[in-house]
Design an enzyme around this catalytic site. Structure first.
Site, PDB file in Angstrom:
ATOM      1  N   GLU A   1      -6.072 -12.151   7.276  1.00  0.00           N
ATOM      2  CA  GLU A   1      -6.828 -11.040   7.185  1.00  0.00           C
ATOM      3  C   GLU A   1      -8.238 -10.946   6.429  1.00  0.00           C
ATOM      4  O   GLU A   1      -8.627  -9.912   6.040  1.00  0.00           O
ATOM      5  CB  GLU A   1      -6.091  -9.717   6.666  1.00  0.00           C
ATOM      6  CG  GLU A   1      -5.218  -9.861   5.311  1.00  0.00           C
ATOM      7  CD  GLU A   1      -4.480  -8.704   5.004  1.00  0.00           C
ATOM      8  OE1 GLU A   1      -4.594  -7.655   5.530  1.00  0.00           O
ATOM      9  OE2 GLU A   1      -3.807  -8.947   4.016  1.00  0.00           O
TER      10      GLU A   1
ATOM     11  N   HIS B   1       0.833  -1.099   0.122  1.00  0.00           N
ATOM     12  CA  HIS B   1      -0.066   0.119  -0.160  1.00  0.00           C
ATOM     13  C   HIS B   1       1.006   1.265   0.064  1.00  0.00           C
ATOM     14  O   HIS B   1       0.171   2.477  -0.009  1.00  0.00           O
ATOM     15  CB  HIS B   1      -1.028  -0.023   1.122  1.00  0.00           C
ATOM     16  CG  HIS B   1      -1.981  -1.060   1.326  1.00  0.00           C
ATOM     17  ND1 HIS B   1      -2.817  -1.028   0.192  1.00  0.00           N
ATOM     18  CD2 HIS B   1      -2.296  -2.057   2.006  1.00  0.00           C
ATOM     19  CE1 HIS B   1      -3.896  -1.959   0.549  1.00  0.00           C
ATOM     20  NE2 HIS B   1      -3.441  -2.633   1.556  1.00  0.00           N
TER      21      HIS B   1
ATOM     22  N   ARG C   1       6.909  -5.815   3.388  1.00  0.00           N
ATOM     23  CA  ARG C   1       5.504  -6.307   2.938  1.00  0.00           C
ATOM     24  C   ARG C   1       5.505  -6.264   1.396  1.00  0.00           C
ATOM     25  O   ARG C   1       5.719  -4.999   0.594  1.00  0.00           O
ATOM     26  CB  ARG C   1       4.381  -5.502   3.376  1.00  0.00           C
ATOM     27  CG  ARG C   1       3.116  -5.999   2.795  1.00  0.00           C
ATOM     28  CD  ARG C   1       1.822  -5.840   3.776  1.00  0.00           C
ATOM     29  NE  ARG C   1       1.369  -4.495   3.719  1.00  0.00           N
ATOM     30  CZ  ARG C   1       0.287  -3.871   4.197  1.00  0.00           C
ATOM     31  NH1 ARG C   1      -0.556  -4.997   5.006  1.00  0.00           N
ATOM     32  NH2 ARG C   1      -0.158  -2.669   4.246  1.00  0.00           N
TER      33      ARG C   1
ATOM     34  N   ASP D   1      -8.284  -5.308   7.185  1.00  0.00           N
ATOM     35  CA  ASP D   1      -9.067  -5.932   6.284  1.00  0.00           C
ATOM     36  C   ASP D   1      -9.672  -7.149   6.833  1.00  0.00           C
ATOM     37  O   ASP D   1     -10.898  -7.645   6.206  1.00  0.00           O
ATOM     38  CB  ASP D   1      -8.047  -6.701   5.254  1.00  0.00           C
ATOM     39  CG  ASP D   1      -7.475  -5.705   4.195  1.00  0.00           C
ATOM     40  OD1 ASP D   1      -8.518  -5.164   3.605  1.00  0.00           O
ATOM     41  OD2 ASP D   1      -6.191  -5.576   3.975  1.00  0.00           O
TER      42      ASP D   1
HETATM   43  C1  3PY Z   1      -4.588  -4.354   7.573  1.00  0.00           C
HETATM   44  O1  3PY Z   1      -4.940  -4.127   8.601  1.00  0.00           O
HETATM   45  O2  3PY Z   1      -5.544  -5.042   6.768  1.00  0.00           O
HETATM   46  C2  3PY Z   1      -3.418  -4.252   7.049  1.00  0.00           C
HETATM   47  O3  3PY Z   1      -3.029  -4.837   6.154  1.00  0.00           O
HETATM   48  C3  3PY Z   1      -2.215  -3.480   7.820  1.00  0.00           C
HETATM   49  O4  3PY Z   1      -1.643  -2.826   6.727  1.00  0.00           O
HETATM   50 MG    MG Z   2      -4.379  -5.550   4.974  1.00  0.00          MG
END
Ligand code: 3PY
Ligand code: MG
Length: 269
Positions: free
Chosen positions: A151, A47, A72, A177
């Protein structure tokens, strides 16, 4: 003074490791965060604004600042994961890992045979870790950490399978997420009770499987909660929010000069 202990050793020792998080395609900001005392700095290529070149530069500056290097990757980019550990990343976080097959492909991309199919030439990694090729080859499977992001509801449903991948070192929870997925898109609620309960269960399962567990947090309060749940790698703060908060704080000192100092949208997350 540079700390030469490997991130993997620290994480496996059970002592929590705190990482700051960088979006801003800068090499100096990660170094400043390293010098401020964070154990590790994470470069966000999912991101954030970092491309490969900027990330390689950032790793050098993080090393100069005496912190550990984490990146990441974008979703599914296992080829990039291999390139980044060649460039000295000690830990790779892979987003949206939703099945055993996802986890296995990711984990194997980070490990040399017999554990995986990583291709040889860790030029920058041997320089940054001060190891010979022979020493690096012997130690790198243990020194290089792969964390699969949990996530989504799918990932929770497949968690036992994901945790059963022998080459995978651990998981990393993305509460934003996760909250979106658990509510089927109805709410972004990373700090809500349902999300926290899911985070606690994920940590418990990871511990029972003998895997490392990390999680994304923004506030000191959430870091404390994560440590009490047993998470070993915990993020705290993001460069954008640090700059935004510091600028607003500084400006408030001269608010008498301005009609208004608030009202514009800041750096959200
Ligand atoms: C989330 O909280 O979904 C993440 O990927 C943190 O950056
Ligand atoms: Mg995320």
């Amino acid at each position: 003074m540079t700390d030469t202990t490997f991130l993997a050793d620290k994480m496996r020792s059970g002592k929590p490791v705190v990482t700051s998080w960088c979006f801003l395609r800068s090499a100096m900001i990660p170094e400043i965060l390293a010098r401020a005392g964070y154990d590790a700095v994470t470069i966000d290529m999912q991101h954030g604004m970092y491309d490969f070149d900027a990330t390689v530069d950032a790793f050098t500056h993080i090393a100069l600042g005496g912190a550990h290097r984490i990146a990441r990757i974008p979703v599914g980019d296992n080829a990039l994961a291999g390139r980044l550990i060649d460039m000295g990343a000690e830990c790779i976080i892979a987003p949206m890992i939703n099945s055993r097959a996802d986890a296995e492909a990711f984990a194997r991309s980070l490990k040399y045979p017999p554990l995986g199919d990583r291709s040889w030439s860790p030029r920058r990694a041997v320089m940054l870790t001060g190891q010979s090729n022979e020493a690096y080859l012997k130690a790198s499977n243990a020194q290089t950490i792969g964390l699969a992001m949990v996530e989504t509801q799918d990932a929770i449903d497949a968690l036992d399978d994901i945790l059963s991948v022998p080459e995978l070192d651990g998981i990393f929870v993305g509460p934003s997420d996760l909250s979106l997925s658990l509510s089927n898109g109805a709410a972004l609620d990373p700090n809500g009770a349902a999300t926290a309960e899911a985070c606690a269960r994920i940590a418990e399962k990871a511990r029972a499987a003998g895997k490392l567990a990390g999680i994304f947090c923004l506030s000191g309060e959430k870091v404390e909660e994560a440590v009490s749940m047993g998470y070993q790698l915990i993020s705290h703060g993001i460069d954008t929010l640090f700059v935004d908060g510091a600028a607003r704080n500084a400006l408030s000192e001269v608010s008498w000069l301005k009609d208004r100092v608030e009202g514009k949208t800041g750096a959200g997350y």
